[in-house]
Design a protein around this motif. Structure first.
Motif, PDB file in Angstrom:
ATOM      1  N   ASN A  26      -6.049   5.468 -14.776  1.00  0.00           N
ATOM      2  CA  ASN A  26      -7.214   4.923 -15.464  1.00  0.00           C
ATOM      3  C   ASN A  26      -6.723   4.227 -16.722  1.00  0.00           C
ATOM      4  O   ASN A  26      -5.964   4.806 -17.501  1.00  0.00           O
ATOM      5  CB  ASN A  26      -8.195   6.061 -15.807  1.00  0.00           C
ATOM      6  N   GLU A  27      -7.158   2.984 -16.925  1.00  0.00           N
ATOM      7  CA  GLU A  27      -6.693   2.218 -18.073  1.00  0.00           C
ATOM      8  C   GLU A  27      -7.076   2.867 -19.401  1.00  0.00           C
ATOM      9  O   GLU A  27      -6.399   2.672 -20.418  1.00  0.00           O
ATOM     10  CB  GLU A  27      -7.265   0.798 -18.011  1.00  0.00           C
ATOM     11  N   LEU A  28      -8.151   3.654 -19.398  1.00  0.00           N
ATOM     12  CA  LEU A  28      -8.569   4.316 -20.630  1.00  0.00           C
ATOM     13  C   LEU A  28      -7.508   5.282 -21.150  1.00  0.00           C
ATOM     14  O   LEU A  28      -7.456   5.572 -22.340  1.00  0.00           O
ATOM     15  CB  LEU A  28      -9.884   5.059 -20.417  1.00  0.00           C
ATOM     16  N   HIS A  29      -6.666   5.802 -20.256  1.00  0.00           N
ATOM     17  CA  HIS A  29      -5.601   6.716 -20.669  1.00  0.00           C
ATOM     18  C   HIS A  29      -4.627   6.034 -21.631  1.00  0.00           C
ATOM     19  O   HIS A  29      -3.930   6.714 -22.388  1.00  0.00           O
ATOM     20  CB  HIS A  29      -4.832   7.218 -19.455  1.00  0.00           C
ATOM     21  N   ILE A  30      -4.579   4.720 -21.582  1.00  0.00           N
ATOM     22  CA  ILE A  30      -3.705   3.958 -22.469  1.00  0.00           C
ATOM     23  C   ILE A  30      -4.489   3.403 -23.649  1.00  0.00           C
ATOM     24  O   ILE A  30      -4.079   3.527 -24.806  1.00  0.00           O
ATOM     25  CB  ILE A  30      -3.024   2.812 -21.695  1.00  0.00           C
ATOM     26  N   LEU A  31      -5.644   2.804 -23.370  1.00  0.00           N
ATOM     27  CA  LEU A  31      -6.400   2.107 -24.410  1.00  0.00           C
ATOM     28  C   LEU A  31      -6.982   3.056 -25.448  1.00  0.00           C
ATOM     29  O   LEU A  31      -6.935   2.766 -26.652  1.00  0.00           O
ATOM     30  CB  LEU A  31      -7.522   1.279 -23.768  1.00  0.00           C
ATOM     31  N   VAL A  32      -7.549   4.183 -25.014  1.00  0.00           N
ATOM     32  CA  VAL A  32      -8.167   5.113 -25.965  1.00  0.00           C
ATOM     33  C   VAL A  32      -7.126   5.674 -26.944  1.00  0.00           C
ATOM     34  O   VAL A  32      -7.331   5.628 -28.162  1.00  0.00           O
ATOM     35  CB  VAL A  32      -8.919   6.235 -25.224  1.00  0.00           C
ATOM     36  N   PRO A  33      -6.009   6.232 -26.472  1.00  0.00           N
ATOM     37  CA  PRO A  33      -4.999   6.715 -27.434  1.00  0.00           C
ATOM     38  C   PRO A  33      -4.425   5.612 -28.312  1.00  0.00           C
ATOM     39  O   PRO A  33      -4.138   5.838 -29.487  1.00  0.00           O
ATOM     40  CB  PRO A  33      -3.917   7.329 -26.535  1.00  0.00           C
ATOM     41  N   ASN A  34      -4.247   4.404 -27.745  1.00  0.00           N
ATOM     42  CA  ASN A  34      -3.689   3.317 -28.539  1.00  0.00           C
ATOM     43  C   ASN A  34      -4.586   2.968 -29.719  1.00  0.00           C
ATOM     44  O   ASN A  34      -4.102   2.720 -30.832  1.00  0.00           O
ATOM     45  CB  ASN A  34      -3.473   2.075 -27.669  1.00  0.00           C
ATOM     46  N   LEU A  35      -5.897   2.952 -29.492  1.00  0.00           N
ATOM     47  CA  LEU A  35      -6.809   2.652 -30.583  1.00  0.00           C
ATOM     48  C   LEU A  35      -6.709   3.713 -31.682  1.00  0.00           C
ATOM     49  O   LEU A  35      -6.639   3.384 -32.869  1.00  0.00           O
ATOM     50  CB  LEU A  35      -8.243   2.561 -30.068  1.00  0.00           C
ATOM     51  N   LEU A  36      -6.679   4.986 -31.290  1.00  0.00           N
ATOM     52  CA  LEU A  36      -6.532   6.056 -32.280  1.00  0.00           C
ATOM     53  C   LEU A  36      -5.215   5.911 -33.053  1.00  0.00           C
ATOM     54  O   LEU A  36      -5.169   6.129 -34.268  1.00  0.00           O
ATOM     55  CB  LEU A  36      -6.589   7.417 -31.591  1.00  0.00           C
ATOM     56  N   SER A  37      -4.163   5.539 -32.349  1.00  0.00           N
ATOM     57  CA  SER A  37      -2.862   5.357 -32.980  1.00  0.00           C
ATOM     58  C   SER A  37      -2.888   4.189 -33.967  1.00  0.00           C
ATOM     59  O   SER A  37      -2.354   4.282 -35.082  1.00  0.00           O
ATOM     60  CB  SER A  37      -1.790   5.124 -31.919  1.00  0.00           C
ATOM     61  N   PHE A  38      -3.498   3.069 -33.574  1.00  0.00           N
ATOM     62  CA  PHE A  38      -3.568   1.898 -34.452  1.00  0.00           C
ATOM     63  C   PHE A  38      -4.310   2.223 -35.741  1.00  0.00           C
ATOM     64  O   PHE A  38      -3.916   1.791 -36.826  1.00  0.00           O
ATOM     65  CB  PHE A  38      -4.261   0.741 -33.741  1.00  0.00           C
ATOM     66  N   ILE A  39      -5.392   3.004 -35.634  1.00  0.00           N
ATOM     67  CA  ILE A  39      -6.168   3.357 -36.821  1.00  0.00           C
ATOM     68  C   ILE A  39      -5.323   4.198 -37.767  1.00  0.00           C
ATOM     69  O   ILE A  39      -5.309   3.962 -38.987  1.00  0.00           O
ATOM     70  CB  ILE A  39      -7.453   4.100 -36.418  1.00  0.00           C
ATOM     71  N   LEU A  40      -4.606   5.196 -37.233  1.00  0.00           N
ATOM     72  CA  LEU A  40      -3.764   6.028 -38.087  1.00  0.00           C
ATOM     73  C   LEU A  40      -2.626   5.214 -38.701  1.00  0.00           C
ATOM     74  O   LEU A  40      -2.269   5.415 -39.867  1.00  0.00           O
ATOM     75  CB  LEU A  40      -3.189   7.199 -37.289  1.00  0.00           C
TER      76      LEU A  40
END
Length: 226
Positions: A26-40
């Motif tokens: 599922n693409e969300l497995h990559i996109l969701v964590p990446n967004l959290l990482s970018f914010i931090l």
């Protein structure tokens, strides 16, 4: 002395596989964590005492076999080096991280059930991760669960916590859902929040806000001078 001996008997990170070798479905497995990482990365650009891992093997000595990792969609650790002296991490080896386990782990539920509500929950408890978030935006009805479930480790067992966004005082962060745009996709995402429940700005949020400021300036004063 006993702890030192145990550490000496454990394999080094170079000897261990980098992941479990299983692809995400599922693409969300990559996109969701990446967004959290970018914010931090944007929020804590000056800090060097944290690490956010994505789809990375976590090796720990409190499970059945220290050579078998648990691979989370994302995790956050504090008190560790942001960058290892030898370079980027291939995996997260607890006994090479001063014994520091992740404070927060995230699992995004996929089409193929991955034991998020049972097997992995037991393993994360053995690991000692303080907070465990299961995000299930697509298959929650199938699983008879809620789309957003946060658990806190209390006396060795996970107990469901209520409230969203949910504030985690030990992390100085809250987490919850919100509609926004990431990589051109407008939909529900996971975001970090402050203690007052305000969503922390993502790079896209910041770009949009600055564009709005620029447009207001142009409307009032005209184009910027060359």
């Amino acid at each position: 002395m006993v702890q030192s001996q145990l550490t000496q008997d454990l394999p080094s990170g170079d000897e261990l596989p980098f992941s479990d070798g299983l692809p995400v479905d599922n693409e969300l497995h990559i996109l969701v964590p990446n967004l959290l990482s970018f914010i931090l990365g944007f929020l804590w650009s000056e800090r060097l005492d944290w690490f956010f891992g994505i789809n990375m093997g976590i090796y720990y000595a409190t499970g059945v076999n220290p050579r078998v990792p648990i691979v989370s969609d994302a995790f956050l650790s504090f008190g560790v080096e942001r960058l290892k002296a030898s370079g980027l991490r291939n995996s997260y080896v607890v006994w090479e991280e001063k014994g520091i386990v992740p404070s927060f782990v995230l699992e995004v539920v996929s089409k193929t059930p991955g034991g998020e509500y049972d097997e992995k929950m037991v393993k994360y408890a053995q690991l000692g991760a303080l907070y465990y978030l299961i995000y299930n935006p697509t298959f929650w009805q199938r699983d008879r669960r809620e789309p957003f479930e946060v658990y806190r480790l209390i006396e060795g067992e996970y107990q469901r916590q209520l409230g969203e966004p949910f504030w985690m005082p030990e992390l100085g962060l809250g987490i919850g859902r919100g509609v926004g745009t990431h990589q051109g996709l407008q939909r529900e995402w996971l975001y970090w929040y402050d203690e007052q429940g305000n969503r922390l700005e993502s790079p896209e949020d910041r770009a949009t806000r600055l564009q709005e400021i620029l447009e207001r300036y142009r409307q009032q004063f005209g184009d910027l001078p060359q």
